[in-house]
Design an enzyme around this catalytic site. Structure first.
Site, short mmCIF file in Angstrom:
data_model
loop_
_atom_site.label_atom_id
_atom_site.label_comp_id
_atom_site.label_asym_id
_atom_site.label_seq_id
_atom_site.Cartn_x
_atom_site.Cartn_y
_atom_site.Cartn_z
CB ALA A 1 2.65 -80.56 76.25
CG ASN B 1 10.53 -86.38 80.73
OD1 ASN B 1 9.84 -87.10 81.46
ND2 ASN B 1 10.02 -85.48 79.91
CG HIS C 1 13.54 -89.13 87.91
ND1 HIS C 1 12.24 -89.18 87.45
CD2 HIS C 1 13.46 -88.87 89.24
CE1 HIS C 1 11.40 -88.99 88.47
NE2 HIS C 1 12.11 -88.80 89.56
#
Ligand code: BV8
Ligand code: ZN
Length: 265
Positions: free
Chosen positions: A257, A127, A144
């Site tokens: 989650a 993320n 990333h």
């Protein structure tokens, strides 16, 4: 009582499939004991861990996120950046505007709390939204990059966009005056030097690996749980949907989650 129900559920599952537990049951006895004894834990997260914070996922529900008619892996590509930097900034300026008003959810908070629980916890995230940092996670590998950083295309200088009031257009480097780009890894671009190697090393050394909220289609990130499994770690997937990784996991906890992670003890 919950343990008896969980044991009865497990008896119904044949051994060759990863153990399934739903959001209402707690983790299996096996996970419970591994969670209690783990020295080194690795958590790989994807966009799903931020879903309950209101951050749209990229591929949820079988559709691909689209921006002005372009699939996100087109507007978020190295080729597009070369071709049209202002268009890429328009997309990232928009996303920062959305993210600025969003907060971490119970999944981010639980993972941040695990840093104080285990001898070693490495969080590897795909993320770019910065929510793990806001939740207090410190040992984070951002495979990333981050939408909150810009990088000069010429001198590599970086600037923190959370502190700047940059909203529109292409930011200019304070050092050399050239254009800046999002400090984010776009499709077709290499990962930050050493990031994947460090994540792979931690994966090869962990006892317990959680894979949370990723469709596991983007490489090389999706190979991290495979490395952990091959090195003998117990791998647990947390996702409302099955993914290509589900079959290599020792256990699959099916559900959101933000509800599941706080239940694991
Ligand atoms: C690379 C930043 C070496 C940008 C991202 C052709 C040329 C070059 C490379 C390739 C190529 N073809 C393929 C590749 C490799 C490519 C790749 O893997 N492509 C895939 C799509 C096939 N990889 C790369 O390009 C990487 N670089 O390989 O370099 C190289 C270089 C040049 C030439 C050759 C090789 C770079 C990849 C990085 C791309 N950048 N992000 C931006 O954000 O704009 S990746 C992007 O996808 C996001 O970061 C995202 O995190 C990532 C993965 O997606 P997910 O996180 O999994 O999110 P998704 O929406 O897919 O899934 C969400 C999941 O959550 C679902 O499973 C859902 O069920 C679940 N969920 C939903 N709600 C919840 C939940 N789970 C839990 N709780 C909930 N509440
Ligand atoms: Zn510069």
């Amino acid at each position: 009582m919950i343990r008896e129900i969980a044991a009865a559920r497990r008896a119904l599952l044949t051994s060759e499939f990863p153990m399934q537990a739903t959001a209402t049951s707690i983790a299996s006895d096996e996970l419970h004991s591994r969670f209690a004894s783990a020295q080194s834990v690795l958590v790989l997260t994807g966009a799903g861990v931020s879903a309950e914070s209101g951050v749209p996922t990229f591929r949820g529900g079988g559709k691909t996120a689209v921006w002005k008619g372009m699939p996100f892996d087109v507007i978020s590509s190295g080729a597009m950046l070369e071709r049209n930097l202002p268009a890429v900034w328009e997309w990232f300026n928009y996303r920062r505007g959305v993210l600025r008003n969003l907060a971490p959810n119970a999944a981010h908070d639980t993972i941040a709390g695990w840093e104080n629980r285990f001898e070693r916890l490495t969080l590897v995230t795909q993320n770019v939204d910065g929510l793990h940092h806001l939740a207090g996670s410190r040992n984070v590998i951002e495979l990333h990059g981050s939408v909150w950083r810009a990088r000069c295309v010429t001198c590599d200088a970086r600037t923190n966009l959370r502190e700047s009031d940059h909203q529109e257009g292409v930011p200019v480097c304070f050092g050399c005056g050239d254009s800046m780009r999002p400090d984010v890894v776009l499709f077709g671009e290499m990962l930050p030097p050493g990031a994947f190697e460090r994540a792979a090393m931690e994966a090869a050394a962990c006892d317990l690996c959680f894979v949370v909220g990723t469709s596991a289609v983007v490489y090389p990130a999706a190979s991290i749980p495979e490395i952990a499994r091959a090195a003998g770690a117990y791998v647990v997937e947390v996702n409302p949907e099955p993914t290509p990784l589900s079959r290599i996991c020792n256990e699959v906890l099916s559900g959101p989650a933000g509800e599941i992670l706080p239940l694991i003890d």
